[in-house]
Structure formats: C-alpha cells, structure tokens
Design an enzyme around this catalytic site. Structure first.
Site, PDB file in Angstrom:
ATOM      1  N   ARG A  48      -5.905  -2.907   8.860  1.00  0.00           N
ATOM      2  CA  ARG A  48      -6.487  -4.231   8.657  1.00  0.00           C
ATOM      3  C   ARG A  48      -6.181  -5.171   9.819  1.00  0.00           C
ATOM      4  O   ARG A  48      -7.023  -5.905  10.268  1.00  0.00           O
ATOM      5  CB  ARG A  48      -5.941  -4.815   7.351  1.00  0.00           C
ATOM      6  CG  ARG A  48      -6.777  -5.913   6.828  1.00  0.00           C
ATOM      7  CD  ARG A  48      -6.499  -6.296   5.403  1.00  0.00           C
ATOM      8  NE  ARG A  48      -5.279  -5.767   4.819  1.00  0.00           N
ATOM      9  CZ  ARG A  48      -5.081  -5.704   3.515  1.00  0.00           C
ATOM     10  NH1 ARG A  48      -6.029  -6.109   2.696  1.00  0.00           N
ATOM     11  NH2 ARG A  48      -3.957  -5.251   3.020  1.00  0.00           N
ATOM     12  N   ARG A  79       1.221  -5.106  -5.046  1.00  0.00           N
ATOM     13  CA  ARG A  79       1.403  -6.295  -4.204  1.00  0.00           C
ATOM     14  C   ARG A  79       1.623  -7.413  -5.212  1.00  0.00           C
ATOM     15  O   ARG A  79       0.674  -7.921  -5.792  1.00  0.00           O
ATOM     16  CB  ARG A  79       0.169  -6.539  -3.345  1.00  0.00           C
ATOM     17  CG  ARG A  79      -0.213  -5.341  -2.455  1.00  0.00           C
ATOM     18  CD  ARG A  79      -1.312  -5.713  -1.476  1.00  0.00           C
ATOM     19  NE  ARG A  79      -2.057  -4.567  -0.980  1.00  0.00           N
ATOM     20  CZ  ARG A  79      -1.716  -3.819   0.071  1.00  0.00           C
ATOM     21  NH1 ARG A  79      -0.616  -4.091   0.732  1.00  0.00           N
ATOM     22  NH2 ARG A  79      -2.462  -2.809   0.460  1.00  0.00           N
ATOM     23  N   ASP A 117       4.793  -4.884   6.011  1.00  0.00           N
ATOM     24  CA  ASP A 117       5.231  -6.230   6.396  1.00  0.00           C
ATOM     25  C   ASP A 117       5.427  -7.166   5.194  1.00  0.00           C
ATOM     26  O   ASP A 117       6.392  -7.936   5.152  1.00  0.00           O
ATOM     27  CB  ASP A 117       4.298  -6.841   7.450  1.00  0.00           C
ATOM     28  CG  ASP A 117       2.851  -6.890   7.001  1.00  0.00           C
ATOM     29  OD1 ASP A 117       2.513  -6.263   5.977  1.00  0.00           O
ATOM     30  OD2 ASP A 117       2.045  -7.561   7.670  1.00  0.00           O
ATOM     31  N   GLY A 164       0.851  -1.201   0.000  1.00  0.00           N
ATOM     32  CA  GLY A 164       0.000   0.000   0.000  1.00  0.00           C
ATOM     33  C   GLY A 164       0.879   1.241   0.000  1.00  0.00           C
ATOM     34  O   GLY A 164       1.860   1.307   0.731  1.00  0.00           O
ATOM     35  N   THR A 167       4.314   2.445   5.642  1.00  0.00           N
ATOM     36  CA  THR A 167       2.915   1.995   5.697  1.00  0.00           C
ATOM     37  C   THR A 167       2.152   2.909   6.638  1.00  0.00           C
ATOM     38  O   THR A 167       2.692   3.310   7.674  1.00  0.00           O
ATOM     39  CB  THR A 167       2.776   0.531   6.177  1.00  0.00           C
ATOM     40  OG1 THR A 167       1.402   0.296   6.559  1.00  0.00           O
ATOM     41  CG2 THR A 167       3.640   0.220   7.395  1.00  0.00           C
ATOM     42  N   ASP A 203       2.499  -0.665  11.838  1.00  0.00           N
ATOM     43  CA  ASP A 203       2.517  -1.965  12.520  1.00  0.00           C
ATOM     44  C   ASP A 203       3.809  -2.755  12.297  1.00  0.00           C
ATOM     45  O   ASP A 203       3.795  -3.982  12.343  1.00  0.00           O
ATOM     46  CB  ASP A 203       1.297  -2.790  12.081  1.00  0.00           C
ATOM     47  CG  ASP A 203       1.247  -2.991  10.569  1.00  0.00           C
ATOM     48  OD1 ASP A 203       2.024  -2.344   9.852  1.00  0.00           O
ATOM     49  OD2 ASP A 203       0.433  -3.807  10.118  1.00  0.00           O
ATOM     50  N   ASP A 225      -0.138   2.020   8.472  1.00  0.00           N
ATOM     51  CA  ASP A 225      -0.628   1.249   9.629  1.00  0.00           C
ATOM     52  C   ASP A 225       0.269   1.320  10.867  1.00  0.00           C
ATOM     53  O   ASP A 225      -0.174   0.987  11.971  1.00  0.00           O
ATOM     54  CB  ASP A 225      -0.803  -0.218   9.236  1.00  0.00           C
ATOM     55  CG  ASP A 225      -1.971  -0.426   8.297  1.00  0.00           C
ATOM     56  OD1 ASP A 225      -2.734   0.535   8.081  1.00  0.00           O
ATOM     57  OD2 ASP A 225      -2.121  -1.543   7.774  1.00  0.00           O
TER      58      ASP A 225
HETATM   59  O1  F6P Z   1      -1.402   0.038   3.487  1.00  0.00           O
HETATM   60  C1  F6P Z   1      -2.084  -0.463   4.584  1.00  0.00           C
HETATM   61  C2  F6P Z   1      -3.539  -0.437   4.276  1.00  0.00           C
HETATM   62  O2  F6P Z   1      -3.939   0.850   3.901  1.00  0.00           O
HETATM   63  C3  F6P Z   1      -4.429  -0.962   5.376  1.00  0.00           C
HETATM   64  O3  F6P Z   1      -4.695  -0.008   6.355  1.00  0.00           O
HETATM   65  C4  F6P Z   1      -5.625  -1.399   4.581  1.00  0.00           C
HETATM   66  O4  F6P Z   1      -6.359  -2.385   5.241  1.00  0.00           O
HETATM   67  C5  F6P Z   1      -5.024  -1.940   3.344  1.00  0.00           C
HETATM   68  O5  F6P Z   1      -3.810  -1.280   3.164  1.00  0.00           O
HETATM   69  C6  F6P Z   1      -5.869  -1.764   2.119  1.00  0.00           C
HETATM   70  O6  F6P Z   1      -5.262  -2.439   1.071  1.00  0.00           O
HETATM   71  P1  F6P Z   1      -5.610  -2.215  -0.459  1.00  0.00           P
HETATM   72  O7  F6P Z   1      -4.941  -0.966  -0.892  1.00  0.00           O
HETATM   73  O8  F6P Z   1      -5.047  -3.407  -1.129  1.00  0.00           O
HETATM   74  O9  F6P Z   1      -7.104  -2.109  -0.543  1.00  0.00           O
END
Ligand code: F6P
Length: 333
Positions: free
Chosen positions: A183, A83, A114, A22, A137, A141, A139
């Site tokens: 998430r 990803r 991660d 992300g 990120t 985390d 998050d």
């Molecule tokens: O980058 C982390 C994050 O934004 C999380 O907070 C979220 O759940 C996830 O990515 C969303 O992923 P995507 O961009 O694949 O919808």
C-alpha cells in the site's frame, strides 16, 4: 540456593503474545518460537487472540508446547489478527491494562507491521508495560530489519503468478500490467520485477512517468519482445494497475490485460527463509526479555540481531535499493 535458581526466580514469569494487522506467512513460526523458547526458560506463556482486541476484551489463553505443534508450516496466524480501533482509544488501552494486571502478565511480544509497532509504543509508554515487537508484514517496510517475516513468501507467491502470466503473455504477444501488494511501499514490486524479468516496475517511492513508460514498452515491442510485463505496486502514486493501463493504452499498439494478484500473495505455507527468520527472531525476543530489554522491535540487520526503538521502526524510512531498478531495466532488454 544456586545462582541459576535465583536468576530464574527474578526473571519475568508471565509472557503473552499477539499477532496484529495484516497476517503474514511465518507469523505462526514466530508464535511457536516465542512459546517454546519461553517455556524453555521456565516462563508461563499466554496467547492473546485477534490482535490488540484480545487485550481489550480479555481473550487470552494459556499456551503450552502442544498448542504450537504442527503450525510452523502454516500460513495465516493461529492467534487470529485484527486492526483494532478499540485499542486506539485511551479507554481501550485502560481496559487492556486492567486485563494485563488481572492475568499478572509482565511482558507482551507483538508481531505485526507499522500499526502494530505504533500501538506498542503508545501502550508501553503511557501504561508502563514491558513490550517487544517482531516484524511481521509482507510489505517489508519496517525500519530496523533487512527483511520482515512474510515478505519472502509473498514475493515467491507473486513470482509464481508472474511466471504463469508470462506463458500466456508470450503466446498471445500481449502486454500485462500485474498489480502486487504494498500500500505504501514498493519492496514487493521491486523484488518481483527483478526476479520476474519485468519490463518496468512502478512503486510509490519513485515518480511514475507515463510517457517514459509508454516509450519503453514501444521500444521493447519494436525489438521483437513477445511478452511485456509491467509490475505495478498497488500504492503507486499514478494509480492502480487499471488506471495506469488506461493512461498508457492510447500510446501503445499492443493489446493489454491487467492482473491483480491480491490476497493470494499473503496466504500459503511460509518459505524456508520466513520460517528461519521467524524462529530466530522469536527466540531472540525471549532472550531480550530475559535481559530486560524492552520498548523495541527485534529484527535482523546484516545477519545480526538488533533491537530498534518502536518509534524508529515506522518514522525512519527503510530505503529501497535504486540499483535494482537499473538491473531490472538492463536485463529486460
Ligand atoms: O499487510 C500488508 C498489506 O497486505 C498491504 O500490502 C495491503 O495494502 C494491505 O495489507 C491490505 O490490507 P487489508 O487486509 O486490510 O485489506
């Protein structure tokens, strides 16, 4: 030949970087810092497009000072991100290794969360590649850094929205369930809850008690509070904001609304904190490369630069601070 020239000749000569997973505000500032520090030390720099996909499919461009001009203030990532499922396969990694050899790249700096660190651990160990990570990120985390690049911007974006919601909530005397990102982790939720004066915060790291939440809201209404805001992390084990609102609605008298903040949290200009962190860590990653320190993520803990082995960044759990809960609850009364 001077000692300095000999050292420069022995140093890594080609360094490449990518952003993965992300996107996070501040990734561009990190890219800029990596490019300009590397050039400062006389290294050749390359940008890999669209995360690990660019490695697998050979989408690599040479970078100079000008290529990172005017990006420090921009959200998203100029390199693109992904990803990559191709990179998760052995064949994908073999292709990536061939691409690296073709370009003669000695070091890769990866910026991401991660999943990015997992990819780095596997690729660096299985294929003997010198790699370094930077925590990027929203998050927050990752173990091995107090803050990740992007977190500060995301919580400020979310907070701005919560403040606006507070205005309308107070005017109509409504209860709001505001869903924030995260998430698998509640760092965003906790920070936004405390800074936004929330009545409660629900995060994946702690069990959610629906009855206790309902009585907390009822007490707050009884005390005469005009607005009640509950922050729900999207990954809460009791469900998302809509599910939780449905569970609570029969036990609470006040009318309620749900607001899912979503991707507005991830976009926009990075805050000063994120730009500064990204610049410091980007700089530190090149210094680490100069010292031949690889296989780790460069982060900041207690204001000191630290290098944490890739595996620890996602297997060790960064702890949430339980006092934040307590403070949020006491101050919301
Ligand atoms: O980058 C982390 C994050 O934004 C999380 O907070 C979220 O759940 C996830 O990515 C969303 O992923 P995507 O961009 O694949 O919808």
């Amino acid at each position: 030949m001077t000692e300095e020239i000999i050292i420069i000749m022995l140093m890594t000569t080609k360094i490449a970087m990518l952003t993965s997973g992300g996107d996070a505000p501040g990734m561009n500032a990190a890219v800029r810092a990596v490019v300009r520090t590397a050039l400062h030390y006389g290294l050749e720099v390359f940008g890999i497009r669209d995360g690990y996909n660019g490695l697998v499919f050979d989408d690599i461009v040479r970078m100079d000072r000008g290529s990172v001009a005017n990006i420090i203030q921009r959200g998203g990532t100029m390199l693109g991100t992904a990803r990559s499922s191709d990179f998760e396969t052995t064949q994908g990694m073999e292709k990536a290794k061939k691409v690296l050899t073709k370009h003669g790249i000695d070091v890769i700096v990866v910026i991401g969360g991660d999943g990015t660190m997992r990819g780095a651990k596997e690729f660096s160990e299985k294929f003997g590649v010198n790699m370094l990570g930077l925590p990027g990120t929203i998050d927050n985390d990752l173990y091995g850094t107090d803050f990740t690049i992007g977190f500060d911007t995301a919580i400020n974006n979310a907070l701005e929205a919560v403040d606006r919601i507070r205005d309308t909530a107070a005017s109509l005397e409504r209860l709001f369930f505001v869903e924030v990102m995260g998430r698998f982790s509640g760092f965003i939720g906790l920070a936004v809850g405390l800074a936004g004066g929330a009545e409660d915060v629900l995060i994946p790291e702690t069990p959610t008690d629906i009855d206790a939440l309902a009585s907390k809201i009822n007490e707050s209404i009884k005390r005469g509070k005009k607005s009640n805001i509950v922050i729900v992390s999207e990954g809460d084990e009791a469900g998302n904001a809509f599910t939780i609102a449905e569970k609570v609605k029969n036990c609470v008298k006040e009318d309620y609304r749900v607001a899912v903040l979503g991707y507005i949290q991830r976009g926009g200009a990075p805050t000063a904190n994120d730009r500064i962190l990204a610049s410091k860590l980007g700089f530190a990653s090149i210094e680490a490369a100069q010292k031949k320190k690889f296989g780790c993520m460069v982060g900041e803990v207690d204001k000191k630069i630290v290098c944490t082995p890739f595996e620890e960044t996602y297997t060790k759990k960064k702890k949430i601070d339980p006092t934040i809960y307590k403070i949020t609850a006491i101050l919301a009364k």
